[in-house]
Design an enzyme around this catalytic site. Sequence first.
Site, PDB file in Angstrom:
ATOM      1  N   HIS A  69     -17.888  35.760  37.547  1.00 16.16           N
ATOM      2  CA  HIS A  69     -17.323  37.101  37.742  1.00 16.16           C
ATOM      3  C   HIS A  69     -18.342  38.229  37.577  1.00 16.16           C
ATOM      4  CE1 HIS A  69     -17.319  37.272  33.354  1.00 16.16           C
ATOM      5  NE2 HIS A  69     -17.037  38.552  33.428  1.00 16.16           N
TER       6      HIS A  69
ATOM      7  N   ARG B   3     -10.917  48.314  22.598  1.00 17.49           N
ATOM      8  CA  ARG B   3     -11.637  48.721  23.804  1.00 17.49           C
ATOM      9  C   ARG B   3     -12.081  50.181  23.703  1.00 17.49           C
ATOM     10  NH1 ARG B   3     -11.239  51.380  28.598  1.00 17.49           N
ATOM     11  NH2 ARG B   3     -12.090  50.350  30.451  1.00 17.49           N
TER      12      ARG B   3
ATOM     13  N   VAL C 136     -29.537  51.552  20.477  1.00 13.60           N
ATOM     14  CA  VAL C 136     -28.753  52.105  19.364  1.00 13.60           C
ATOM     15  C   VAL C 136     -28.446  51.012  18.349  1.00 13.60           C
ATOM     16  CG1 VAL C 136     -26.678  53.406  18.725  1.00 13.60           C
ATOM     17  CG2 VAL C 136     -27.682  53.709  21.006  1.00 13.60           C
TER      18      VAL C 136
ATOM     19  N   ASN D 283      -0.399  43.269  18.530  1.00 15.84           N
ATOM     20  CA  ASN D 283      -1.711  42.693  18.800  1.00 15.84           C
ATOM     21  C   ASN D 283      -2.263  43.212  20.125  1.00 15.84           C
ATOM     22  OD1 ASN D 283      -3.950  41.058  18.312  1.00 15.84           O
ATOM     23  ND2 ASN D 283      -2.988  39.203  19.109  1.00 15.84           N
TER      24      ASN D 283
ATOM     25  N   HIS E 267     -23.804  41.959  38.856  1.00 14.37           N
ATOM     26  CA  HIS E 267     -24.351  43.072  38.076  1.00 14.37           C
ATOM     27  C   HIS E 267     -25.836  43.280  38.365  1.00 14.37           C
ATOM     28  CE1 HIS E 267     -21.424  44.974  35.522  1.00 14.37           C
ATOM     29  NE2 HIS E 267     -20.877  43.804  35.248  1.00 14.37           N
TER      30      HIS E 267
ATOM     31  N   ARG F 130     -25.673  38.929  30.020  1.00 18.46           N
ATOM     32  CA  ARG F 130     -24.533  38.572  30.868  1.00 18.46           C
ATOM     33  C   ARG F 130     -24.373  37.046  30.947  1.00 18.46           C
ATOM     34  NH1 ARG F 130     -20.797  42.544  32.091  1.00 18.46           N
ATOM     35  NH2 ARG F 130     -21.919  44.464  31.636  1.00 18.46           N
TER      36      ARG F 130
ATOM     37  N   HIS G 211     -19.891  46.004  41.571  1.00 17.29           N
ATOM     38  CA  HIS G 211     -20.492  44.726  41.201  1.00 17.29           C
ATOM     39  C   HIS G 211     -19.584  43.530  41.494  1.00 17.29           C
ATOM     40  CE1 HIS G 211     -18.140  45.035  37.407  1.00 17.29           C
ATOM     41  NE2 HIS G 211     -18.267  43.738  37.390  1.00 17.29           N
TER      42      HIS G 211
END
Length: 450
Positions: free
Chosen positions: A92, A247, A42, A239, A96, A50, A120
């Site tokens: 972290h 998000r 898109v 903020n 994935h 990552r 994950h």
Amino acid sequence: MKIFNDPVHGTMIFPPKLVEVIDTPQFQRLRNIKQLGTTYHVYPGASHNRFEHSLGTAHLAGKFIRMLQLNQPELDITEDDVLCVEIAGLCHDLGHGPFSHMFDQMFLSAVDGKNEQWQHEQGSCDMFDYILRTHNIKLSKCDERHTKMAKMIKLMIKPPKKNGPQEDRDLVKEKPFLYEIISNERNKVDVDKWDYFARDCHQLGIRNSFDHERFMRLCRVIEVDGVKTICAHQKESKNLYEMFHIRAALHKRAYQHRISSAVNLMICDAFISAEKNGFCVGEYKMSEVMEDMKTYTDFDDNIIDRIMQSKLAGMEKSQDILKRVKSRDFYRFVGSKIIPLSQKEKCDDRKAIAEKIANIAGLPSDRNVHELVAVNVAKFDYGMKHKNPCDEFYFYAKEKPNVAFKVKSEEVSEMLPKVYGEYEIQVFCKDKVYEKKVKEAFKTWAENVL
């Protein structure tokens, strides 16, 4: 030391112990996993991986913990604590799978509901253990300290649940604020989000109105109900709401865009068909490859090419679907329906929804319904389902920097949302021959679903 020049954070400098981890094949694997998975179809700019996100998260984690160390020496933040936070930020996302959340949230749930047992974050902890063991990386010269630091890092990546092992909970209680920096289960405010908001907005060409630098500088640790907690200056309340607004906007405009959802469904179908016909990664099925970290090291977005090149019998269906993706012959989007969080049960069974729409459309009885109609359920919220995560965050005032309190939403603005989440049922037709029928059937179904 190693220096990286990053388009988002500028110069990032990492100490030798982080470089040891970065230079392993297991970490380098993240170069071949797109951060936003199929969103690249898109937004052409969504080509970042990552790998760079993990570097950025480690950079912000180190910056944040050192600010707290400098501003509040009474917290007794040691250099070992700083190293643990930085490595947790670095590692972290090691777990994935291909195309990020398509693998663990869509594919695994379609194969015997396996994502109910595996996510994950667990893969990241497993891969981190594998890196330490395989490459003989020592976090400390003292074996006991090395073991404790490794445990701390894994708990920063995957915080223990309230009913988790007592040993884990006791370790977190020593300095609980350390476990709010990478993955904050209490209120979802952490450096992982700060990096991917800034990085994704930069790559997508979307303006990021959340200032993580300012927010970070105005944070301090305060004891709340006997627990040392990261709090922010009360003037940062606006903020903070902006952070969660960004998000939600990114999910709406990019992460769960209908074209991205269509491609996710197609790749998922290709994976499912390939697995049914015996396609393996090494000696493992794709749904089981995370059981062996050595094999998982070679499991990334390039799996698409391996499926396309496979000579196994029965792979034609998977390959035809992937050819359609390459020629942008995507599953046809026929409509969507917003469902309130309070009526979640109406979108729990995607297969049942597909069957109802197919029945209304009168699709051929000799065709498998799920070969013609696909349903995706997109979830939009502020990170805590129906809750306002800002209600779980504590603030302080300039005149009383060691007293924490909450700020009610109406004290911030009367224009803030009253509802903090919703579902969107997205319906697709897999065969363009039946697109018109399915679109009309969807309209009929949507009028009666609520």
